[in-house]
Scaffold this motif. Structure first.
Motif, PDB file in Angstrom:
ATOM      1  N   LEU A 146       0.841  -1.200   0.000  1.00 24.34           N
ATOM      2  CA  LEU A 146       0.000   0.000   0.000  1.00 24.34           C
ATOM      3  C   LEU A 146       0.874   1.246   0.000  1.00 24.34           C
ATOM      4  O   LEU A 146       0.540   2.249  -0.641  1.00 24.34           O
ATOM      5  CB  LEU A 146      -0.929  -0.001   1.216  1.00 24.34           C
ATOM      6  CG  LEU A 146      -1.989   1.102   1.218  1.00 24.34           C
ATOM      7  CD1 LEU A 146      -2.910   0.980   0.006  1.00 24.34           C
ATOM      8  CD2 LEU A 146      -2.811   1.064   2.501  1.00 24.34           C
ATOM      9  N   GLY A 147       2.006   1.186   0.693  1.00 19.72           N
ATOM     10  CA  GLY A 147       2.917   2.325   0.687  1.00 19.72           C
ATOM     11  C   GLY A 147       3.408   2.651  -0.708  1.00 19.72           C
ATOM     12  O   GLY A 147       3.483   3.813  -1.108  1.00 19.72           O
ATOM     13  N   THR A 148       3.719   1.617  -1.476  1.00 20.67           N
ATOM     14  CA  THR A 148       4.170   1.827  -2.851  1.00 20.67           C
ATOM     15  C   THR A 148       3.036   2.356  -3.721  1.00 20.67           C
ATOM     16  O   THR A 148       3.240   3.239  -4.564  1.00 20.67           O
ATOM     17  CB  THR A 148       4.711   0.503  -3.429  1.00 20.67           C
ATOM     18  OG1 THR A 148       5.781   0.036  -2.601  1.00 20.67           O
ATOM     19  CG2 THR A 148       5.223   0.703  -4.849  1.00 20.67           C
ATOM     20  N   VAL A 149       1.834   1.839  -3.515  1.00 20.31           N
ATOM     21  CA  VAL A 149       0.672   2.344  -4.255  1.00 20.31           C
ATOM     22  C   VAL A 149       0.482   3.832  -3.976  1.00 20.31           C
ATOM     23  O   VAL A 149       0.243   4.624  -4.903  1.00 20.31           O
ATOM     24  CB  VAL A 149      -0.596   1.544  -3.860  1.00 20.31           C
ATOM     25  CG1 VAL A 149      -1.859   2.276  -4.303  1.00 20.31           C
ATOM     26  CG2 VAL A 149      -0.553   0.154  -4.477  1.00 20.31           C
ATOM     27  N   ILE A 150       0.589   4.223  -2.731  1.00 20.20           N
ATOM     28  CA  ILE A 150       0.408   5.635  -2.366  1.00 20.20           C
ATOM     29  C   ILE A 150       1.488   6.493  -2.997  1.00 20.20           C
ATOM     30  O   ILE A 150       1.214   7.603  -3.488  1.00 20.20           O
ATOM     31  CB  ILE A 150       0.392   5.763  -0.832  1.00 20.20           C
ATOM     32  CG1 ILE A 150      -0.927   5.198  -0.292  1.00 20.20           C
ATOM     33  CG2 ILE A 150       0.583   7.210  -0.390  1.00 20.20           C
ATOM     34  CD1 ILE A 150      -1.014   5.101   1.204  1.00 20.20           C
ATOM     35  N   LYS A 151       2.713   6.004  -3.022  1.00 15.69           N
ATOM     36  CA  LYS A 151       3.807   6.745  -3.675  1.00 15.69           C
ATOM     37  C   LYS A 151       3.494   6.981  -5.149  1.00 15.69           C
ATOM     38  O   LYS A 151       3.644   8.108  -5.656  1.00 15.69           O
ATOM     39  CB  LYS A 151       5.106   5.956  -3.534  1.00 15.69           C
ATOM     40  CG  LYS A 151       6.280   6.500  -4.355  1.00 15.69           C
ATOM     41  CD  LYS A 151       7.515   5.659  -4.113  1.00 15.69           C
ATOM     42  CE  LYS A 151       8.662   6.048  -5.039  1.00 15.69           C
ATOM     43  NZ  LYS A 151       8.434   5.592  -6.419  1.00 15.69           N
ATOM     44  N   VAL A 152       3.044   5.941  -5.837  1.00 18.83           N
ATOM     45  CA  VAL A 152       2.733   6.078  -7.264  1.00 18.83           C
ATOM     46  C   VAL A 152       1.532   7.007  -7.467  1.00 18.83           C
ATOM     47  O   VAL A 152       1.501   7.800  -8.418  1.00 18.83           O
ATOM     48  CB  VAL A 152       2.475   4.692  -7.884  1.00 18.83           C
ATOM     49  CG1 VAL A 152       1.995   4.819  -9.328  1.00 18.83           C
ATOM     50  CG2 VAL A 152       3.746   3.833  -7.821  1.00 18.83           C
ATOM     51  N   MET A 153       0.554   6.928  -6.586  1.00 19.75           N
ATOM     52  CA  MET A 153      -0.615   7.798  -6.705  1.00 19.75           C
ATOM     53  C   MET A 153      -0.237   9.270  -6.535  1.00 19.75           C
ATOM     54  O   MET A 153      -0.824  10.147  -7.167  1.00 19.75           O
ATOM     55  CB  MET A 153      -1.671   7.397  -5.671  1.00 19.75           C
ATOM     56  CG  MET A 153      -2.349   6.068  -5.979  1.00 19.75           C
ATOM     57  SD  MET A 153      -3.499   5.523  -4.683  1.00 19.75           S
ATOM     58  CE  MET A 153      -4.784   6.760  -4.821  1.00 19.75           C
ATOM     59  N   ILE A 154       0.745   9.540  -5.688  1.00 20.84           N
ATOM     60  CA  ILE A 154       1.220  10.921  -5.530  1.00 20.84           C
ATOM     61  C   ILE A 154       1.957  11.356  -6.786  1.00 20.84           C
ATOM     62  O   ILE A 154       1.716  12.445  -7.321  1.00 20.84           O
ATOM     63  CB  ILE A 154       2.148  11.031  -4.298  1.00 20.84           C
ATOM     64  CG1 ILE A 154       1.380  10.740  -3.017  1.00 20.84           C
ATOM     65  CG2 ILE A 154       2.777  12.426  -4.229  1.00 20.84           C
ATOM     66  CD1 ILE A 154       2.253  10.632  -1.772  1.00 20.84           C
TER      67      ILE A 154
END
Length: 372
Positions: A357-365
């Motif tokens: 989820l941390g990586t998903v959030i990084k990509v979403m930013i």
């Protein structure tokens, strides 16, 4: 320089439905810069709006940097002719030091002994809450800070202790309506607005911690329903309030169902680009009101990341500090694993075992416009 609106302003109504006028000594300007006779004329002009009917005055004495002299104070007192004093039902002087006690005592004894019956000295904000509805007053940051000298937390009377205004820990459905028709919660609007106006270039935004005592004061003010001007506070308070709001939602902003999809990706059961996975697997799992909130939060995070050369907060750094506030798991180790962020992830493919989820959030930013 303080504006006249910060020195004297209309609040709500007291417990007997009389209008309240608030005077803030903490916002008095340097008398060497501003003529206090001008301030007096502004104060009297504001009072003119209320003097024909019963009214109440709350004067915050604490936290003042500048104090007018005796001569001016006696002049101001004499300017309050009978029409100002007649309908004034109560003057509450909050955080009175020796200075206002001595001055008001002298004036009352020399000029108007009858007026003294209307003057009430209030030692702290908990005591003020017993005589006027505290949630209708915009209390300056300097007053909250001064109040910490007398009490660690503000205690409301039992008949005022309800959750009608509580925002931290409240469901988005109550705050925004089932379909988001009420709009973003006020605290989120305030935090995002203040961060955009004053925080985008601040180094360590969302990473650094403000005064915990002041943070508690501001948080409690929102939960009481008090109006709050976040521009008066350390900008890091806005950042932490935003994280706290997300962390304390009854249901995480990313639903638990997303976690299973992340697990499937880690086992290599599907092969998709990260962006495709987010658009087709993650976003579709998010409820409408969560998505409304998510879009505004990530819009802000994108703006912060775009200025990382100044604020030192890249998308990676932001994902590290924000993800723990957006994930919820009964297993602490699983929560930690979900919060991890891959420093380098190819946009074109998902590396097995790297998608969290941390990586998903990084990509979403990083790719806000493509995601939303």
């Amino acid at each position: 320089m303080a504006s006249s609106e910060n020195i004297i302003y209309r609040a709500g109504v007291d417990f007997e439905s009389r209008p309240m006028v608030v005077i803030c000594a903490c916002n008095l300007p340097d008398p060497n810069v501003i003529d206090y006779d001008t301030i007096l004329s502004v104060v009297l002009a504001q009072l003119d709006q209320f003097v024909e009917n019963d009214y109440t005055v709350v004067m915050f004495s604490g936290g003042a940097l500048y104090r007018p002299g005796w001569k001016w104070l006696f002049k101001a007192y004499r300017s309050l002719n009978r029409r100002y004093k007649k309908n004034l039902k109560a003057l509450y002087v909050v955080h009175p030091s020796t200075w206002p006690r001595l001055i008001l005592g002298t004036m009352n004894a020399v000029i108007s002994p009858k007026f003294s019956a209307k003057v009430h000295f209030i030692d702290n904000l908990s005591q003020l809450a017993r005589v006027v509805p505290l949630n209708q007053i915009n209390i300056p940051a300097a007053v909250y800070k001064h109040n910490l000298k007398f009490e660690d937390a503000i205690t409301l009377p039992e008949d005022q202790q309800d959750n009608a205004h509580r925002v931290f820990g409240a469901s988005l459905e109550r705050l925004m309506g089932p379909n988001g028709e009420k709009g973003l919660p006020k605290v989120i609007q305030d935090c995002i607005g203040n961060l955009i106006a004053n925080g985008l270039y601040v180094e360590g935004l969302f990473r650094r911690s403000p005064s915990s005592a002041m943070l508690k004061q501001v948080r409690a003010a929102y939960d009481r329903g008090n109006p709050v001007d976040l521009s008066e506070y350390d900008v890091h308070i806005s950042a932490v309030l935003l994280k706290l709001f997300l962390r304390e939602l009854p249901e995480p902003i990313f639903p638990v169902s997303v976690y299973a999809k992340l697990q499937q990706q880690k086992r290599g059961e599907q092969t998709k680009t990260v962006l495709e996975f987010i658009r087709t697997e993650v976003i579709l799992e998010v409820t409408h009101i969560n998505l409304v909130l998510m879009m505004e939060v990530f819009r802000l995070l994108k703006m912060v990341a775009d200025r990382h050369e100044s604020n030192k907060m890249t998308a990676y750094n932001l994902a590290l500090v924000m993800t723990p506030n957006m994930v919820r798991h009964d297993d602490v180790m699983q929560e930690i694993a979900l919060s991890s962020v891959a420093a380098h992830l190819q946009r074109e493919s998902i590396v097995e075992g790297a998608l969290t989820l941390g990586t998903v959030i990084k990509v979403m930013i990083e790719h806000y416009d493509e995601v939303f």
